[in-house]
Write a protein that holds these residues in place. Structure first.
Motif, mmCIF file in Angstrom:
data_model
loop_
_atom_site.group_PDB
_atom_site.id
_atom_site.type_symbol
_atom_site.label_atom_id
_atom_site.label_comp_id
_atom_site.label_asym_id
_atom_site.label_seq_id
_atom_site.Cartn_x
_atom_site.Cartn_y
_atom_site.Cartn_z
ATOM 1 N N HIS A 1 0.839 -1.208 0.000
ATOM 2 C CA HIS A 1 0.000 0.000 0.000
ATOM 3 C C HIS A 1 0.870 1.253 0.000
ATOM 4 C CE1 HIS A 1 -3.335 2.614 0.723
ATOM 5 N NE2 HIS A 1 -3.048 2.856 1.989
ATOM 6 N N LEU A 2 1.928 1.230 0.763
ATOM 7 C CA LEU A 2 2.818 2.392 0.829
ATOM 8 C C LEU A 2 3.549 2.604 -0.492
ATOM 9 C CD1 LEU A 2 4.065 4.674 2.438
ATOM 10 C CD2 LEU A 2 5.693 3.039 3.400
ATOM 11 N N VAL A 3 4.027 1.531 -1.096
ATOM 12 C CA VAL A 3 4.693 1.654 -2.403
ATOM 13 C C VAL A 3 3.713 2.209 -3.432
ATOM 14 C CG1 VAL A 3 5.721 0.355 -4.310
ATOM 15 C CG2 VAL A 3 6.392 -0.144 -1.954
ATOM 16 N N ALA A 4 2.476 1.727 -3.391
ATOM 17 C CA ALA A 4 1.462 2.244 -4.313
ATOM 18 C C ALA A 4 1.245 3.742 -4.097
ATOM 19 C CB ALA A 4 0.152 1.478 -4.127
ATOM 20 N N ALA A 5 1.222 4.171 -2.828
ATOM 21 C CA ALA A 5 1.035 5.592 -2.533
ATOM 22 C C ALA A 5 2.207 6.421 -3.052
ATOM 23 C CB ALA A 5 0.865 5.792 -1.032
ATOM 24 N N LEU A 6 3.425 5.910 -2.902
ATOM 25 C CA LEU A 6 4.593 6.620 -3.409
ATOM 26 C C LEU A 6 4.573 6.706 -4.935
ATOM 27 C CD1 LEU A 6 7.288 5.103 -1.028
ATOM 28 C CD2 LEU A 6 6.428 7.455 -0.999
#
Length: 595
Positions: free
Chosen positions: A100-105
């Motif tokens: 989820h964090l990689v997607a947000a970045l």
């Protein structure tokens, strides 16, 4: 124009923005690491033998009812978790949050790159950077994302979305630097990875073309002319998708126009679903873990939402022609939902919040640009305030996921007409030995759906544990009629049948339907032993132990049988193994003491 403070300038820097996104994600999801495996997690993770090694994980189960079927990269990701923590949940949630964090970045990088490409002054570029940060920040903490992040198996949605964002981001970078061909290679690789994760990634080539036309080439014809080979390569991912879908047979007949659910009924329901999803973006309450299979069959009942969706689609078509950037956002929203929320029926779940995971980002980005226009230099401050509110709601939602009974109580309260929610609440209560409450929940499920085979089976088994044998036998018989291929129902019927020969016949039917059903094998062995068929009894009891070598109860059944046959040495060996697997087993200590 923005009047930047030192904080604003720090946040406009990529490192400051990335740090804020990481901290926000940890703050919102820091309490999500201990939620148990529930619902579809069980067949895809705890009961999935292919994730026990990385080599077998590339060939996921072919049972179309399992989430990982036909999705090798998703299955491999669970194998990585299993190699790290076995059945302990923490690593699964940790990887979900990382995805989820990689997607947000990636979302932040895509929005920032796109906005900066049309910004011609340093102030405008800084404003674009903060707009991108505000949008990514609101998305990463929004409680609507919990359906795809906190629910372990719904990694299918978040991981596929991550690959889709990676494709768009690397394409955008490659289009800006044509000489750097490795960006293009990364875009193609990400596109293929997406379809190997979940079928929703099939729209990725179309999204890239739409992005190209809107922000790079200017027209569809120019985009295809300049990058024809790229689009051929991206479209080739559909061949891989077709091959993977063939292994599941349209997901066991639960997806597609051949299902028992008419496509027009599904389409009517999707008009309601789409309006509901948009409402949840702006007012995320109540959130529902499982909506079940609600379907609208009346055109008049769906007419208001059909008109809303129809007008939105018409407006999207006009905007694509007259205001391409506005049209891009609207068209992207509908394209992302098209695989699951259009005319292709998904009979097992007609509404699901995890489907809005990436479409939510589209709305948030559009709102971010609108907020920048309205609030100017105060836009980021507004976003930070909203992020605090949304993050606290996400934290509260994750508390619900931490307890299975609480989760299903919440679901049954929010979707009271969903028999599956009441059944699963009963199952969770029964697992805690709260049998009286479990019976109430099961009965509610059967009130809503009298032919619900799993509810008939589990209510029958619970009543059998409570000593209500006659009603239990009737319910379990009804379960085998409702679902003749349900091995658990046949096993339960065997438990409730007083006649030994009839019980053995029921157990035999169970193991014929599911040869790897260890409990049914053991029950068959015990029944055969009571009838005196010792050779067949030993074979069945041994098969059960081979299938579930760490199940102490099944190993005790085998050891008890061996002891009764005078084979005390073998019995002692099995008791010792049972104690090695569970040193606190009072049953094993008693049996070994008796020996």
């Amino acid at each position: 124009m923005f009047a930047f403070s030192s904080v604003n300038r720090w946040l406009a820097d990529r490192r400051g923005a990335a740090l804020l996104l990481v901290l926000a994600a940890l703050a919102a999801y820091g309490n999500s690491f201990h939620g148990p495996f529930v619902f579809d997690d069980v067949p895809s993770i705890t009961d999935n033998p292919t994730i026990r090694s990385l080599s077998s994980a590339w060939q996921p189960p072919t049972d179309a009812g399992i989430t990982v079927a036909g999705r090798p990269l998703l299955n491999v990701s669970f194998a990585l978790n299993y190699s790290l923590s076995g059945d302990d949940v923490w690593s699964y949630h940790a990887l979900n949050l990382l995805i989820h964090l990689v997607a947000a970045l990636l979302l932040y990088g895509l929005v920032r790159h796109t906005a900066e490409s049309s910004s011609h002054t340093p102030a405008a570029r800084d404003a674009a950077a903060l707009t991108a940060l505000g949008a990514a920040l609101l998305w990463v903490v929004h409680p609507l994302t919990t359906a795809a992040v906190t629910a372990s198996v719904q990694r299918a949605e978040s991981l596929a979305a991550c690959w889709m964002l990676a494709t768009l981001y690397t394409f955008a970078r490659g289009a800006a630097a044509p000489a750097a061909r490795w960006w293009t290679l990364l875009a193609i690789t990400s596109c293929f990875a997406g379809v190997a994760t979940k079928e929703i990634a099939a729209v990725t080539p179309v999204l890239v073309l739409l992005y190209d036309r809107t922000f790079v080439a200017g027209t569809f014809a120019q985009a295809l002319r300049q990058r024809a080979r790229l689009y051929v390569a991206l479209a080739a991912s559909w061949l891989l998708l077709a091959a993977l879908m063939a292994t599941t047979g349209a997901r066991g007949g639960s997806v597609g126009f051949a299902t028992a659910l008419p496509w027009w009924h599904y389409t009517l329901q999707q008009s309601v679903a789409l309006v509901h999803y948009v409402r949840l973006v702006f007012w995320p309450h109540p959130l529902v873990f499982d909506y079940g299979t609600p379907v609208l069959t009346s055109l008049s009942a769906a007419l208001p939402t059909l008109l809303v969706v129809g007008c939105a689609l018409l407006g999207t078509a006009v905007a694509l022609w007259r205001a391409p950037r506005v049209g891009f956002f609207a068209a992207t929203f509908f394209l992302l939902l098209a695989p699951s929320s259009s005319v292709l029926p998904i009979a097992t779940q007609t509404m699901a919040e995890h489907r809005v995971y990436l479409p939510l980002a589209v709305i948030v980005i559009a709102c971010g640009f609108g907020l920048t226009r309205l609030a100017g230099r105060f836009a980021l401050a507004v976003c930070l305030g909203l992020a605090v509110v949304l993050g606290s709601l996400t934290w509260q939602r994750n508390l619900t996921y931490q307890d299975e009974v609480r989760l299903w109580r919440d679901t049954a309260a929010a979707a009271p007409s969903n028999p599956r929610a009441h059944h699963n609440l009963g199952f969770a209560l029964a697992a805690r030995h709260e049998r009286t409450e479990a019976v109430t929940a099961y009965r509610q499920a059967l009130t809503l759906d009298p032919s619900y085979a799993d509810a008939l089976n589990n209510l029958g088994n619970t009543l059998l544990e409570l000593g209500q044998v006659t009603e239990a036998h009737d319910l379990l018989h009804r379960a085998t009629v409702a679902a003749p291929a349900n091995a658990e129902a046949w096993n339960g019927l065997g438990n409730a049948t007083p006649t030994l020969d009839d019980a053995i016949a029921a157990y035999r039917r169970a193991v014929a339907l599911a040869p790897n059903y260890a409990i049914a094998q053991s029950n068959l062995g015990l029944a055969l032993a009571r009838r005196g068929d010792n050779a067949d009894a030993l074979a069945a009891l041994q098969t059960a132990v081979n299938l579930a070598p760490r199940d102490v109860a099944l190993r005790n059944n085998l050891a008890n049988f061996l002891a009764a046959q005078g084979r005390t040495g073998e019995a002692a060996m099995h008791y010792a193994q049972a104690l090695a697997d569970d040193s606190h087993s009072a049953l094993t200590r008693f049996n070994r003491g008796s020996l």
